[in-house]
Design a protein around this motif. Sequence first.
Motif, short mmCIF file in Angstrom:
data_model
loop_
_atom_site.label_atom_id
_atom_site.label_comp_id
_atom_site.label_asym_id
_atom_site.label_seq_id
_atom_site.Cartn_x
_atom_site.Cartn_y
_atom_site.Cartn_z
N ASP A 1 0.82 -1.21 0.00
CA ASP A 1 0.00 0.00 0.00
C ASP A 1 0.86 1.26 0.00
OD1 ASP A 1 -2.39 1.31 -0.27
OD2 ASP A 1 -2.71 1.53 1.87
N HIS B 1 4.56 10.71 -4.38
CA HIS B 1 4.37 10.87 -5.82
C HIS B 1 5.64 11.44 -6.43
CE1 HIS B 1 2.80 11.99 -9.72
NE2 HIS B 1 3.09 13.25 -9.49
N THR C 1 3.64 3.68 -2.76
CA THR C 1 3.87 4.00 -4.16
C THR C 1 5.11 3.27 -4.68
OG1 THR C 1 2.80 6.16 -3.99
CG2 THR C 1 4.38 5.86 -5.79
N GLN D 1 0.82 4.34 -7.98
CA GLN D 1 0.63 5.08 -6.75
C GLN D 1 -0.14 4.28 -5.69
OE1 GLN D 1 -0.77 9.07 -6.82
NE2 GLN D 1 0.56 9.71 -8.49
N SER D 2 0.20 4.57 -4.46
CA SER D 2 -0.53 4.03 -3.31
C SER D 2 -1.98 4.49 -3.38
CB SER D 2 0.11 4.53 -2.02
OG SER D 2 -0.73 4.31 -0.91
N GLN D 3 -2.85 3.68 -2.84
CA GLN D 3 -4.27 4.05 -2.78
C GLN D 3 -4.60 4.77 -1.49
OE1 GLN D 3 -5.87 0.11 -3.49
NE2 GLN D 3 -6.17 0.56 -5.67
N SER D 4 -3.58 4.96 -0.64
CA SER D 4 -3.78 5.69 0.60
C SER D 4 -3.97 7.17 0.30
CB SER D 4 -2.57 5.50 1.51
OG SER D 4 -2.66 6.32 2.65
N GLU D 5 -4.74 7.84 1.13
CA GLU D 5 -4.97 9.27 0.93
C GLU D 5 -3.67 10.06 1.07
OE1 GLU D 5 -7.76 12.78 2.88
OE2 GLU D 5 -8.45 10.70 2.94
N LEU D 6 -2.80 9.66 2.00
CA LEU D 6 -1.50 10.29 2.17
C LEU D 6 -0.46 9.39 1.49
CD1 LEU D 6 0.14 12.57 3.50
CD2 LEU D 6 0.38 11.11 5.52
N ARG D 7 0.11 9.86 0.37
CA ARG D 7 0.97 8.99 -0.42
C ARG D 7 2.08 9.79 -1.08
NH1 ARG D 7 -4.07 7.97 -4.44
NH2 ARG D 7 -4.06 9.99 -5.49
#
Length: 248
Positions: A95, A123, A97, A115-121
């Motif tokens: 979970d 990039h 990037t 990219q991670s599917q977490s809201e805080l990720r």
Amino acid sequence: MSEALRKAMLILDALRESTDDLSARELAARLDVPKSTAQRLLQSLEESQMTVQDPVSRKYRLGPRTLTLGMAYRERLDLRNTALPHMRTLRDATDETIGLSVVVGAERMFIEEVQSQSELRAHSELGYPYPLWTGAPGRVLLAHLPSADTDAALRDAGERPWRAIGLADRDAFLERLAEIRRAGHDRAFDETINGVSAIAVPVRDATSRIAAALSVSGPSARMSEPEMDRILPEAQAAAHKISQALGG
């Protein structure tokens, strides 16, 4: 784009589309530019082996450098397509990037990212040139280059490569690269992007050359040392599968 570069690209496109060699006059007519302009651009393209002039007909065709560039593009496209499903699997397992970086001259760039599917990720900007000595994926790539290429990548960097990671001097930095080769991975904490940390492992091609660096990046609050320890086997397994798919 500069006007000269735009016209040079139009010349290459015209030569690509034509089944016959073309003269400077014919190219000038196609591009609607003076013959002298076409001649000047063709001379520059010939010096860089992007075009070749037939010594008898004095007409032009695409040069060997265009084939080299095309093959390099195809190789990286194949690498990206091969890696992508394994990158998605690694993203699902961590979970975080997942990035794929390659060497471009004395720099590195991301050619793919899941990219991670977490809201805080984390990039990264695809295609953006980063110094080769920066970040975990950069050092993984740098560690496996021939010494001459390593010297070239460090030549204009001054003391930044080792100061950025708290090392004393060049010798300490080269020892860090040696340790990366021994350990098979590298880590970066709040380095290239503040608040983002990453772990990276090498991907090999059919010749056992390092084709890319596979990285797992995330917010530093999540990417602690223990978490990286947990992620490392997953990342190495994904890199191994990509390497196998490339024939490595």
